[in-house]
Structure formats: structure tokens, C-alpha cells
Design a protein around this motif. Structure first.
Motif, PDB file in Angstrom:
ATOM      1  N   ASP A   1       0.859  -1.181   0.000  1.00 35.39           N
ATOM      2  CA  ASP A   1       0.000   0.000   0.000  1.00 35.39           C
ATOM      3  C   ASP A   1       0.896   1.232   0.000  1.00 35.39           C
TER       4      ASP A   1
ATOM      5  N   THR B   1       5.721  -2.643   6.266  1.00 36.48           N
ATOM      6  CA  THR B   1       5.174  -2.341   4.942  1.00 36.48           C
ATOM      7  C   THR B   1       3.923  -1.478   5.017  1.00 36.48           C
ATOM      8  N   GLY B   2       3.171  -1.560   6.127  1.00 34.94           N
ATOM      9  CA  GLY B   2       1.886  -0.886   6.194  1.00 34.94           C
ATOM     10  C   GLY B   2       0.927  -1.410   5.140  1.00 34.94           C
TER      11      GLY B   2
ATOM     12  N   GLN C   1       3.832  -6.558   8.575  1.00 35.13           N
ATOM     13  CA  GLN C   1       2.742  -5.573   8.574  1.00 35.13           C
ATOM     14  C   GLN C   1       3.255  -4.206   9.044  1.00 35.13           C
ATOM     15  N   GLU C   2       4.045  -4.223  10.106  1.00 36.96           N
ATOM     16  CA  GLU C   2       4.574  -2.968  10.664  1.00 36.96           C
ATOM     17  C   GLU C   2       5.442  -2.225   9.656  1.00 36.96           C
TER      18      GLU C   2
ATOM     19  N   ARG D   1      -1.856  -3.746   2.957  1.00 38.88           N
ATOM     20  CA  ARG D   1      -3.285  -4.022   3.142  1.00 38.88           C
ATOM     21  C   ARG D   1      -3.520  -5.406   3.728  1.00 38.88           C
TER      22      ARG D   1
END
Length: 188
Positions: free
Chosen positions: A93, A131-132, A128-129, A134
Motif C-alpha cells: 500500500d 510495509t503498512g 505488517q509494521e 493491506r
């Protein structure tokens, strides 16, 4: 710290009824201490150090998958190895991370005393942290020496764990695409 670990290994050899001063074992406590420090080096790494700035802007919004990342960890219950492969995917994202960084994140968490369930979640949350994205998906399949060498001694047993975050959790088509892609034989 190496000296105290070395002393502990020497004591273990003594408690097992061995002579730590015999030729074959003379240097074993030191080698074992250095090996244990290497095998648990993930405790001394941070996500920022592992990434080393390799986060890049990108217009890509399609699934990124890194498959078949070999991993080596130690079961926190018996200090025996478990060996397997991790498959990691994320839906970008606005940013992507360097390809090798995915494998380095897997290694950072695998190189700690672990259970596979927690390892899978730690990798997913870290991806997740940074790349941010989806969504993030992590699937690990491993063989545990604590199941194979002791206890029930089941030589062909394998454990699979998965963690699905974001779109991988809420959208079954996205999840199914990931699972299909990691099971597709490689062209190499």
C-alpha cells in the motif's frame, strides 16, 4: 556472557557423567557456547537494523510473495531444533521492502527460543509494521526434533502454522490465491 554459557555446558557434561577434559570434549563447552549464541542471535537484532533502510515507495498493489525461506530455530521447551520453510506475502500500500529483508526478518525471529505458533505471528506482525500493507500472510511448515528424537519419536511428523492479517484474513479469494501460489511447483 560466553564464559558463563561455557561453564554451564561444562557442568552439563559433568552431570551427564562425561569427562569434559578428555580429548574429544576438551573444547566442546566453548564451541557449544559460541554455537548457542549464534543460534539465538535474533535476540540481539532489531527490525530497524535488519531493514537497514530498505523500504521503498512503490505503485505496486499486487501480492508480493517470498516462498521457501528456509528457517532454523530452537524449540523453547526442549532446546532442540526445528527446521522448515516460511512463505511470506503482503499486499503493498505505497511501499515495498527489499527482497532479502523478508528472509532476514524470518531469521531474526527464528533465531530465538521459539514455538512455531509465535514465530509465525511475529513474522506477520513485523511485515505488517514495516510495509503498512493491506494484508500479510505467513505460512510455515516445519519438522521438530523434539517430536522426532524424543517423546513420541514420529519421524515423518510436520507442523504447519499460518497467520493471515488484513485482506488475507477478510477476503477468502486473496487467502486462497496465496495458498495456491505457495503450493505451485517452482519453475526452477
Amino acid at each position: 556472557m560466553t564464559e558463563s554459557i561455557q561453564a554451564a555446558y561444562r557442568q552439563i557434561l559433568l552431570d551427564l557423567g562425561e569427562d569434559p577434559d578428555r580429548e574429544g570434549l576438551k573444547d566442546t563447552p566453548g564451541r557449544a557456547a559460541r554455537a548457542m549464541q549464534y543460534l539465538t542471535r535474533g535476540y540481539h537484532q532489531t527490525l530497524d537494523e535488519v531493514l537497514n533502510g530498505a523500504v521503498f515507495s512503490s505503485d505496486n498493489d499486487e501480492m508480493v510473495i517470498v516462498r521457501n525461506i528456509e528457517l532454523y530455530s530452537l524449540c523453547e521447551h526442549h532446546l532442540l531444533p526445528f527446521i522448515g520453510r516460511a512463505h511470506v506475502a503482503y499486499l503493498p500500500d505505497g511501499k515495498v521492502i527489499g527482497l532479502s529483508k523478508v528472509a532476514r526478518i524470518v531469521d531474526m525471529y527464528a533465531r530465538r527460543l521459539q514455538i512455531q505458533e509465535n514465530l509465525t505471528r511475529q513474522i506477520a506482525l513485523a511485515i505488517q509494521e514495516v510495509t503498512g500493507g493491506r494484508g500479510v500472510a505467513v505460512y510455515i511448515n516445519a519438522r521438530h526434533m523434539c517430536m522426532m528424537m524424543r517423546g513420541v519419536e514420529k519421524q515423518n511428523s510436520e507442523m504447519s502454522t499460518s497467520v493471515m492479517l488484513g485482506d488475507f484474513r477478510s477476503n477468502h479469494k486473496t487467502r486462497d490465491e496465496f495458498l495456491q501460489l505457495i503450493r505451485t511447483p517452482s519453475a526452477y
